[in-house]
Write a protein that holds these residues in place. Structure first.
Motif, PDB file in Angstrom:
ATOM      1  N   ARG A 250      35.845 105.183  -0.785  1.00  0.00           N
ATOM      2  CA  ARG A 250      37.076 104.869  -0.052  1.00  0.00           C
ATOM      3  C   ARG A 250      36.792 104.391   1.370  1.00  0.00           C
ATOM      4  NH1 ARG A 250      39.426 110.235  -1.594  1.00  0.00           N
ATOM      5  NH2 ARG A 250      40.100 110.426   0.578  1.00  0.00           N
ATOM      6  N   LYS A 251      35.534 104.001   1.640  1.00  0.00           N
ATOM      7  CA  LYS A 251      35.172 103.520   2.969  1.00  0.00           C
ATOM      8  C   LYS A 251      35.537 102.051   3.135  1.00  0.00           C
ATOM      9  CE  LYS A 251      31.306 106.639   3.914  1.00  0.00           C
ATOM     10  NZ  LYS A 251      29.854 106.736   4.213  1.00  0.00           N
ATOM     11  N   VAL A 252      36.035 101.711   4.330  1.00  0.00           N
ATOM     12  CA  VAL A 252      36.328 100.319   4.651  1.00  0.00           C
ATOM     13  C   VAL A 252      35.016  99.608   4.951  1.00  0.00           C
ATOM     14  CG1 VAL A 252      37.498  98.762   6.233  1.00  0.00           C
ATOM     15  CG2 VAL A 252      38.596 100.907   5.558  1.00  0.00           C
ATOM     16  N   LEU A 253      34.720  98.563   4.231  1.00  0.00           N
ATOM     17  CA  LEU A 253      33.505  97.789   4.435  1.00  0.00           C
ATOM     18  C   LEU A 253      33.811  96.391   4.965  1.00  0.00           C
ATOM     19  CD1 LEU A 253      31.564  98.797   1.193  1.00  0.00           C
ATOM     20  CD2 LEU A 253      31.430  99.827   3.464  1.00  0.00           C
ATOM     21  N   GLY A 254      34.913  95.782   4.481  1.00  0.00           N
ATOM     22  CA  GLY A 254      35.314  94.464   4.946  1.00  0.00           C
ATOM     23  C   GLY A 254      34.367  93.369   4.521  1.00  0.00           C
ATOM     24  N   CYS A 255      34.641  92.192   5.002  1.00  0.00           N
ATOM     25  CA  CYS A 255      33.809  91.014   4.746  1.00  0.00           C
ATOM     26  C   CYS A 255      33.416  90.427   6.092  1.00  0.00           C
ATOM     27  CB  CYS A 255      34.577  89.998   3.926  1.00  0.00           C
ATOM     28  SG  CYS A 255      33.646  88.485   3.561  1.00  0.00           S
ATOM     29  N   ALA A 256      32.151  90.178   6.282  1.00  0.00           N
ATOM     30  CA  ALA A 256      31.662  89.679   7.571  1.00  0.00           C
ATOM     31  C   ALA A 256      32.383  88.391   7.939  1.00  0.00           C
ATOM     32  CB  ALA A 256      30.160  89.457   7.519  1.00  0.00           C
ATOM     33  N   LYS A 257      32.715  88.263   9.224  1.00  0.00           N
ATOM     34  CA  LYS A 257      33.493  87.107   9.691  1.00  0.00           C
ATOM     35  C   LYS A 257      32.759  85.795   9.479  1.00  0.00           C
ATOM     36  CE  LYS A 257      31.820  87.875  14.421  1.00  0.00           C
ATOM     37  NZ  LYS A 257      32.214  88.176  15.814  1.00  0.00           N
ATOM     38  N   GLU A 258      31.392  85.874   9.419  1.00  0.00           N
ATOM     39  CA  GLU A 258      30.619  84.648   9.207  1.00  0.00           C
ATOM     40  C   GLU A 258      30.799  84.101   7.789  1.00  0.00           C
ATOM     41  OE1 GLU A 258      29.308  87.513  10.178  1.00  0.00           O
ATOM     42  OE2 GLU A 258      28.905  87.166  12.320  1.00  0.00           O
ATOM     43  N   ASN A 259      31.234  84.951   6.872  1.00  0.00           N
ATOM     44  CA  ASN A 259      31.294  84.555   5.454  1.00  0.00           C
ATOM     45  C   ASN A 259      32.682  84.116   4.991  1.00  0.00           C
ATOM     46  OD1 ASN A 259      28.588  85.234   5.225  1.00  0.00           O
ATOM     47  ND2 ASN A 259      29.057  87.362   4.651  1.00  0.00           N
ATOM     48  N   VAL A 260      33.696  84.251   5.841  1.00  0.00           N
ATOM     49  CA  VAL A 260      35.048  83.911   5.406  1.00  0.00           C
ATOM     50  C   VAL A 260      35.884  83.459   6.586  1.00  0.00           C
ATOM     51  CG1 VAL A 260      35.927  86.259   5.693  1.00  0.00           C
ATOM     52  CG2 VAL A 260      36.999  84.746   4.034  1.00  0.00           C
ATOM     53  N   ASP A 261      36.772  82.498   6.320  1.00  0.00           N
ATOM     54  CA  ASP A 261      37.727  82.047   7.339  1.00  0.00           C
ATOM     55  C   ASP A 261      39.042  82.770   7.105  1.00  0.00           C
ATOM     56  OD1 ASP A 261      38.567  79.859   9.423  1.00  0.00           O
ATOM     57  OD2 ASP A 261      40.120  79.842   7.857  1.00  0.00           O
ATOM     58  N   ARG A 262      39.509  83.462   8.123  1.00  0.00           N
ATOM     59  CA  ARG A 262      40.692  84.319   8.024  1.00  0.00           C
ATOM     60  C   ARG A 262      41.911  83.544   7.507  1.00  0.00           C
ATOM     61  NH1 ARG A 262      42.575  88.803  11.673  1.00  0.00           N
ATOM     62  NH2 ARG A 262      44.825  88.994  11.295  1.00  0.00           N
ATOM     63  N   ASP A 263      42.241  82.416   8.168  1.00  0.00           N
ATOM     64  CA  ASP A 263      43.443  81.650   7.797  1.00  0.00           C
ATOM     65  C   ASP A 263      43.315  81.030   6.419  1.00  0.00           C
ATOM     66  OD1 ASP A 263      44.563  82.309  10.222  1.00  0.00           O
ATOM     67  OD2 ASP A 263      43.872  80.471  11.215  1.00  0.00           O
ATOM     68  N   SER A 264      42.115  80.530   6.115  1.00  0.00           N
ATOM     69  CA  SER A 264      41.893  79.913   4.812  1.00  0.00           C
ATOM     70  C   SER A 264      42.035  80.936   3.701  1.00  0.00           C
ATOM     71  CB  SER A 264      40.503  79.272   4.763  1.00  0.00           C
ATOM     72  OG  SER A 264      40.234  78.771   3.466  1.00  0.00           O
ATOM     73  N   LEU A 265      41.493  82.159   3.938  1.00  0.00           N
ATOM     74  CA  LEU A 265      41.588  83.207   2.928  1.00  0.00           C
ATOM     75  C   LEU A 265      43.042  83.556   2.630  1.00  0.00           C
ATOM     76  CD1 LEU A 265      40.232  85.328   1.132  1.00  0.00           C
ATOM     77  CD2 LEU A 265      40.228  86.870   3.122  1.00  0.00           C
ATOM     78  N   LYS A 266      43.845  83.721   3.675  1.00  0.00           N
ATOM     79  CA  LYS A 266      45.253  84.060   3.465  1.00  0.00           C
ATOM     80  C   LYS A 266      45.980  82.945   2.728  1.00  0.00           C
ATOM     81  CE  LYS A 266      49.460  85.561   5.807  1.00  0.00           C
ATOM     82  NZ  LYS A 266      50.137  85.868   7.079  1.00  0.00           N
ATOM     83  N   LYS A 267      45.704  81.713   3.077  1.00  0.00           N
ATOM     84  CA  LYS A 267      46.350  80.574   2.430  1.00  0.00           C
ATOM     85  C   LYS A 267      45.989  80.509   0.946  1.00  0.00           C
ATOM     86  CE  LYS A 267      46.873  75.549   2.709  1.00  0.00           C
ATOM     87  NZ  LYS A 267      46.451  74.293   3.412  1.00  0.00           N
ATOM     88  N   LYS A 268      44.707  80.743   0.638  1.00  0.00           N
ATOM     89  CA  LYS A 268      44.271  80.689  -0.754  1.00  0.00           C
ATOM     90  C   LYS A 268      44.924  81.797  -1.580  1.00  0.00           C
ATOM     91  CE  LYS A 268      41.174  77.309  -0.546  1.00  0.00           C
ATOM     92  NZ  LYS A 268      41.270  76.062  -1.349  1.00  0.00           N
ATOM     93  N   ILE A 269      45.039  82.975  -0.973  1.00  0.00           N
ATOM     94  CA  ILE A 269      45.672  84.098  -1.681  1.00  0.00           C
ATOM     95  C   ILE A 269      47.135  83.782  -1.975  1.00  0.00           C
ATOM     96  CG2 ILE A 269      46.429  86.489  -1.429  1.00  0.00           C
ATOM     97  CD1 ILE A 269      43.843  86.980   0.159  1.00  0.00           C
TER      98      ILE A 269
END
Length: 905
Positions: A250-269
């Motif tokens: 149940r630990k928050v690990l996240g995705c490194a900022k270098e590997n994903v674009d925040r706005d692009s990810l939200k748009k794709k979802i």
């Protein structure tokens, strides 16, 4: 439907046969295959099996890729795949196998749910490899099989129907923003960031799913995860999908900022969710209610990367992750169903007849019939399909019977050697029935073939059905004709007649030698050796098949189809069928006298279809003539003939016409010329070519006192009579009988007395409930208010404007009542009113009794049925009464009743 061209139907058989090409068989052989090849072969077999299960059954033909000379089993993976299609029922119920050399056959019975599923509440109408419907159960996501999908969709449909609009149910407390004081999930998901390594204060549950980001192809992984989990939450009770949290710790690990674009990810979802296929069962066409939130993940105060929270509410309908995997045969191709087609067939049910047609009896229900069958009904009190089978196609223990006997005698008398030929063929069979026809092709709505003496269908014990075609001489196309007819018959017996047993129809072509004794042709087409389970084992199986044959031969599209918005079939009566099955070449001219409501117009329609197939006619070569435009328009819209009124018939030349059907002939006149002589002249132009002139009439409904133009009764020969009233409810039929008696005792001068004795033989379905209401001494305002009030009440009970007709005596009366009736209707919120020219629309019809002749409605209001001619007052009343199926309201305007009594004495 989308085509799958790699699977095609072989057309040289009298069954659906799909050749899937080379397949490796045998468990040990299949284990040696590479996984890709094994899956490729399995997909071919499963698509073919699914298509045949959904299309009436058939045969899968495989060519063995392995070199085993001995018999081999199919292979466990293939058997397991087939079991998924039939919801893990007994494999032998739907599939039989046989190896013949290098060919391997899988015999597929049509899917049906009458006796094969242990859970009788789970009855999907079709088979599917995948429903593409996910649901949430505990902390898991499951893909629904077709049984669970059916239950899920049935519940959704029922809820939507009962509530009219089924809103999203917000059961999960995580969806409720007003519960933040007691709901820790709400507090957590309102944050704008997480700390890396932070432990979520709640575990996974029915409403929470934790996922980590993929190490590669992050956006594609996220999209694939959404396709599974978002539909599952939407189809259950809503919830949250949290990406970026380890599901075990149940630990928050996240995705490194270098590997994903925040706005692009939200748009794709958001795009992925918006592209999900949504199906509604209610009027609300809402979209999936969801929220996407991208949260920062901090590591010691610095931005490390991102986590994603997707909240979704329960959806009112169904959300699909993709197109369901299901196939059917269409033409010569195996096609995949679209989502809409799959859903429509999966939840297809019998129409709700509780209000509109509670007096109809089911002859074939969708609940236990093959996927492509349609419901079949008949009026209560008329012959059931079992009664019709016993009457038309009886099976006598220990006896082999020929039917119809009249055709048997005619054929044997006119074709020397035919009796010997047929007797030699059926001599080995001791029990069953041989059904003769001048053309089984025409009986099945196919075109007749020249040179065919007759076709004969043998239904015998311990054999599959056999279709014989007897040719006058050798014909290279004879076998293909016989195969095509047998193929059509098999398909119709299952898909129209609802037969659920194993079924194949073998073929045999015979010919008569013109110079010597009868000979048998060896041609029997492409042969597949079917298992013994395809033999008719006993009388019960033979009769079940013959009852399906009754539906095939006597079924016709019911007018209820337009009222209910779905295809419904009715059955002809035995007498109607006997007339319909006459040899047209021997009955070129025929007069059919029928009582009101005895189905004359239905008969006229079906006989035109038979003419088209018997004589290979084009639409403009068959002419339908009636007196009134509304009936003409009604028949014209069926696109089976050229339809005209009598006036148009007398006005123009019809050089292309070969066959003529005349309907409602009792209302014809000679004011524009001798219509009967003109019709006779057209149909007798070429003595070498048989041309049809059939005339349907009912003297009881004669609407004038002028010369009708029909020949004298003694010249109306040959003549048939229809005395069974099939249209009207019991109360209406009994009242109609009294009116007919008044016509018989006081007929107008222009009609003969003898045919009126028919009413003494009248029969109708007893105890068919309906309404007969006669209101007297009403003002004009009281009449229109009564119609408006009654319509409003009926519409609240489930009827619609297209069920109602308001009939008056003359065209002048239409104008008189139209404005007043519209005013009264508008006060009740009813504004749909038109004349009988527009029978197809959802409107109340207001027209004269004369113009409505030949048509019908469930509910009829008759306003003061009077006319200037006293001699035909009861004829007009008979016509009015017979137009109503279920409910008849006769409304007398003040002083008109006295006028009526005065005129009639």
């Amino acid at each position: 439907m989308e085509k799958h061209s790699r699977l095609a139907i072989k057309s040289s058989y009298s069954d659906l046969v799909i050749n899937v090409g080379k397949v490796t068989l045998g468990e040990s052989n299949r284990k040696k295959l590479q996984k890709v090849q094994r899956e490729k072969e399995k997909v071919k077999v499963i698509q073919a099996a699914c298509a045949l299960l959904n299309s009436g059954g058939g045969v899968i033909q495989l060519e063995m890729a392995n070199n085993d000379e001995n018999l081999v089993e199919m292979g466990l993976d293939l058997e397991a795949a087939l079991r998924t299609l039939i919801l893990f029922s007994n494999l032998q119920v739907f599939f039989k196998t046989k190896q013949q050399g290098k060919c391997y056959y899988i015999f597929v019975k049509s899917w049906s749910t009458d006796t094969f599923l242990e859970d009788i509440s789970v009855k999907p109408r079709i088979c599917s490899l995948s429903s593409s419907l996910y649901c949430r159960s505990g902390t898991s996501v499951f893909l629904m099989d077709s049984g669970k999908a059916f239950s899920f969709l049935k519940t959704k449909k029922t809820n939507a129907k009962s509530s009219g609009k089924e809103p999203s149910r917000e059961i999960s407390k995580v969806i409720h923003p007003d519960l933040h004081d007691v709901d820790p999930t709400y507090c957590v998901f309102q944050k704008d960031h997480f700390e890396r390594g932070e432990v979520m204060p709640f575990p996974e549950s029915q409403f929470i799913e934790f996922k980590q980001f993929a190490t590669k192809h992050i956006e594609q992984y996220t999209k694939d995860t959404i396709l599974e989990y978002i539909p599952a939450f939407a189809n259950t009770e809503g919830g949250y999908l949290v990406i970026g949290v380890d599901d075990k710790s149940r630990k928050v690990l996240g995705c490194a900022k270098e590997n994903v674009d925040r706005d692009s990810l939200k748009k794709k979802i958001e795009e992925a969710i918006q592209k999900l296929s949504c199906v509604h069962f209610c009027q609300c066409q809402c979209q999936i209610d969801f929220t996407v939130k991208i949260l920062d993940v901090l590591d010691k105060g610095e931005l490390y990367g991102y986590a994603c929270v997707i909240g979704v509410k329960q959806f009112c309908g169904a959300v699909f992750s993709g197109v369901p995997s299901s196939w059917m045969v269409k033409g010569k191709d195996v096609c995949s169903l679209t989502t809409e087609e799959w859903l429509s067939m999966m939840v297809d049910t019998d129409p709700d007849l509780r209000q509109l047609c509670k007096d109809f009896e089911s002859q074939l229900s969708l609940s236990n019939s093959p996927p492509q069958s349609r419901p079949v009904y008949s009026k209560k009190g008329l012959e059931h399909k079992k009664d019709l089978q016993q009457l038309l196609f009886p099976v006598t223990p220990g006896c082999l019977k020929y039917t119809p006997e009249s055709l048997q005698k005619e054929l044997f008398l006119q074709n020397e050697g035919l009796e010997e030929l047929i007797n030699r063929q059926i001599d080995p069979f001791s029990q069953g029935i041989l059904i003769l026809s001048t053309s089984w092709a025409v009986d099945l709505n196919l075109e007749e073939k020249q040179g065919v003496i007759c076709d004969a269908l043998l239904i015998a014990q311990n054999r599959p059905p056999i279709l014989y075609t007897v040719l006058r001489e050798q014909d290279a196309e004879g076998q293909s004709y016989c195969t095509r007819v047998a193929f059509t018959l098999k398909q119709k017996l299952v898909n129209m007649g609802g037969y659920t047993g194993n079924l194949c129809i073998t073929t045999k072509v015979l010919h008569l030698s013109p110079e010597r004794s009868a000979e048998s042709s060896a041609g029997s087409g492409s042969v597949i050796d079917y298992p013994s389970s395809y033999h008719l084992a006993d009388t019960q199986q033979m009769e079940a098949l013959l009852q399906s044959l009754v539906i095939v031969l006597l079924g016709f599209r019911s007018l209820l189809s337009d009222q209910l918005g779905c295809e419904v079939l009715n059955l002809l009566t035995a007498k109607q069928y006997k007339i319909f099955s006459k040899n047209l070449r021997k009955n070129k001219e025929l007069f059919i006298h029928g009582l009101p409501g005895s189905g004359k117009t239905i008969m006229a329609t079906k006989i035109m279809e038979k003419i088209r197939n018997t004589f290979h006619c084009k639409t403009n070569e068959i002419l339908y003539i009636c007196e009134n435009k509304p009936l003409k328009n009604f028949i014209r819209d069926k696109n089976i003939c050229q339809a005209v009124t009598r006036k148009s018939f007398m006005k123009y030349d019809f050089t292309h016409t070969q066959h003529i059907i005349i309907d409602e002939a009792q209302n014809f006149r000679t004011e524009d010329g001798d219509w009967y002589r003109k019709a006779k002249t057209i149909t007798q132009r070429d003595t070498d070519c048989p041309r049809i002139l059939w005339i349907f009439l009912d003297y009881f409904q004669t609407s004038h006192v002028e010369d009708i133009g029909l020949p004298a009764l003694s010249a109306q020969y040959p003549r048939e009579e229809l005395t069974r009233v099939v249209r009207n409810a019991d109360q209406i039929a009994r009242y109609l009988q009294r009116v007919l008696q008044r016509v018989r005792k006081n007929p107008p001068r222009n009609i003969p007395h003898e045919p009126l004795k028919m009413c003494l033989e009248a029969k109708w379905a007893r105890d068919v409930q309906g309404t007969l209401s006669i209101k007297k001494n009403l003002t004009l305002n009281a009449i229109v208010m009564y119609v408006a009030d009654t319509c409003k009440l009926l519409f609240e009970r489930g009827y619609s404007p297209k069920d109602v007709a308001v009939l008056v005596s003359t065209a002048r009366d239409v104008k008189k009542y139209q404005q007043e009736l519209l005013k009264a209707m508008r006060k009740k919120g009813i504004v749909c009113l038109t004349n009988a020219n527009d029978m197809g629309g959802d409107h109340i019809v207001l027209d004269s009794v004369r113009r409505f002749s030949g048509l019908e409605r469930s509910i009829v209001f008759g306003i003061h049925p009077s006319t200037v001619k006293a001699a035909i007052l009861y004829n007009i009343l008979a016509c009015l009464v017979s137009r109503a199926n279920q409910h008849l309201h006769i409304l007398w305007q003040r002083d008109v009743e006295e006028e009526f009594q005065t005129k009639t004495g």
